[in-house]
Structures are given as structure tokens and as C-alpha cells.
Design an enzyme around this catalytic site. Sequence first.
Site, PDB file in Angstrom:
ATOM      1  N   CYS A   1      12.933  -9.636  21.049  1.00  0.00           N
ATOM      2  CA  CYS A   1      12.976  -8.230  20.615  1.00  0.00           C
ATOM      3  C   CYS A   1      14.362  -7.784  20.158  1.00  0.00           C
ATOM      4  CB  CYS A   1      12.493  -7.326  21.738  1.00  0.00           C
ATOM      5  SG  CYS A   1      10.913  -7.830  22.440  1.00  0.00           S
TER       6      CYS A   1
ATOM      7  N   HIS B   1      14.704  -0.688  19.955  1.00  0.00           N
ATOM      8  CA  HIS B   1      13.543  -1.567  19.917  1.00  0.00           C
ATOM      9  C   HIS B   1      12.315  -0.766  20.312  1.00  0.00           C
ATOM     10  CE1 HIS B   1      10.570  -4.518  20.626  1.00  0.00           C
ATOM     11  NE2 HIS B   1      10.674  -4.496  21.948  1.00  0.00           N
TER      12      HIS B   1
ATOM     13  N   ASN C   1       4.395  -2.618  19.485  1.00  0.00           N
ATOM     14  CA  ASN C   1       5.579  -3.441  19.698  1.00  0.00           C
ATOM     15  C   ASN C   1       5.508  -4.643  18.765  1.00  0.00           C
ATOM     16  OD1 ASN C   1       7.521  -5.263  20.600  1.00  0.00           O
ATOM     17  ND2 ASN C   1       7.158  -4.865  22.762  1.00  0.00           N
TER      18      ASN C   1
END
EC number: 2.3.1.180
Length: 315
Positions: free
Chosen positions: A113, A241, A271
Site C-alpha cells: 500500500c 492511502h 482499497n
Amino acid sequence: MNGSRIAAVGHYQPAKVLTNEDLAGLVDTSDEWITSRVGIRTRHIAGPDEPVDELAAHAAAKALAAAGLTAGDIDLVLVATSTAIDRSPNMAARVAARLGVPSPAAMDVNVVCAGFTHALATADHAVRAGAATRALVIGADKMSEVTDWSDRTTCVLVGDGAGAAVVEAAAPGTEHGIGPVLWGSVPEMGHAVRIEGTPPRFAQEGQSVYRWATTRLPAIARQACERAGLSPEELAAVVLHQANLRIIEPLAAKIGAVNAVVARDVVDSGNTSAASIPLAFSKLVERGEISTGDPVLLFGFGGNLSYAGQVVRCP
């Protein structure tokens, strides 16, 4: 050494949209359960004939067009991804082949990430050192391919997509720069976010990640601002993120960027791992929510309990 700058950005998402209602037909969940816990309402899912390098190439082509450049102007391609199934050729080489980039240095960066901000820093360093003239920096992940769609704790989180930036040398004194990176990790806690096994599957310790992100990372993000010579109050935007709205909102508040637009693309995209920051950043630029020269904090965190952040100027 002169600095570098982001000349343009671009993003791409697959056409298929998976809603919370759709997921409720697959696992024991509901729209209310998902939105109250992670804030996600929809996510884009790539099909079996849409590999990671295709997503990446679409985003990169848009960034090149926005910069007024061609593939022949690029001599470094960096792809941040953790969902490359094949070992070789790597994603960067596959993207370069799709775009027709002639003889570039081509490398993948796997910091999950936090991959895009690591790759952006690497491109910045390469341009500053004269090892590259112009770089394509791409974050691309197909999280749907490493997800157990019977596990409601993870399948509600993920989406697929890509975002890209063109990085080039900045004229001396320009404000369109990439600030110094602040990066690191907590390797002994790497088990908190995992993509492992055969076939590989995404898993995480959600509470551990939440506590770490909301307690340890605000001070680190403020240090990234200090390295750029700015206070958080001077930021025009914060692009974290896009893991979970319940992480993004308290983390942004603790950073102290009281005048900044806070990217909340997780609501629409889920995500998307390494794609999440460039995807959200590109959308802010496209919608005109930030202007050329505005200072923006990009801050990635997650897998390996790694983090990397820098202040950039909006292209």
C-alpha cells in the site's frame, strides 16, 4: 542537483462496479455493515482478461497525454504493485512494451500500500542524480485476484485500478517540486498485512493496523511536511492511502491539515493498494479541487507496516 516535479497525472479503473448490495448476495454482510465499518460503498473490479499491466498502461497513457509527451520521452518506468503473479517479465517491462517505451530502465516496487510513494521517491532520486530524464511512476493493483470472496472481513475492502504520474526535472526555484521523502517500516510487524500462500490471498489484522495508523503515523506525516519546509496548515490537500474511511479521517485530523482537501476516494473505489494514492490524487486534479502549484501531502502506509510520504506540488 536540481529537483524534480510531477508534470501530469492520470488514472484508470475497470468498468465493472461492485456495490455493497452486490456483496450482500455473496457473503453475510449489508450496506449498513460495510459503510459503518470502512466507509466503502462501491469498488471497481477487473475481469479475467484485464491484467495488472493493462490497468497500469491505461493510467500511464493518460498521464503521458496530459503532460503532452509520448512514450519515446520516457527512460524510466517504475510500477508499484503487489499483485504481479508472474515473476518475469516484470510489470514495468510489460507496461513499457504496451506503451512502446524504447529501452527504459524498468523496475517493479513491491511495498504494497505504500508502493507508489516509495516509487515516486525513487524516481525523484533518479532524476535528481541524472540517472533518468523522465519517468513514468505507476501504482497498479488487481486486489480482486488475491481476495477470498467468501471472507467478508476482506472482500468488502478491495478494488482494482491504477494511477500514474510523469516525473521530470524541475527548473531551479520552481514550486512544482517533489519534496524529500520520509520513509520507514516496522518489519517485525509485517504479519499484520499479508498477501501470501498458493494461491496468494490477502489477509490482515485490522485492529493492529488501525491502532498503528491512527497513533504512530500522524507524527511521521507531520515530519514529512517539515522536511518540505511547510506546516500542515499550509497544505492544500492530503492524499492518504485509501485503506478505510475510519483510518483516513482520524489520521488526517491528527496531522493538523485544517485547510486541506482530504481525499476520500475509498468510498467509491475501495482499497486499491498501491493504486490508491495516485488514483485519488489524479481525481482531485481532474475535478479541479486543487490547483497547479498547490502543496499536497501524499502518504502511503500499510503492507510490511511500511510508510512513505512526501509533499508534492500539484501539476
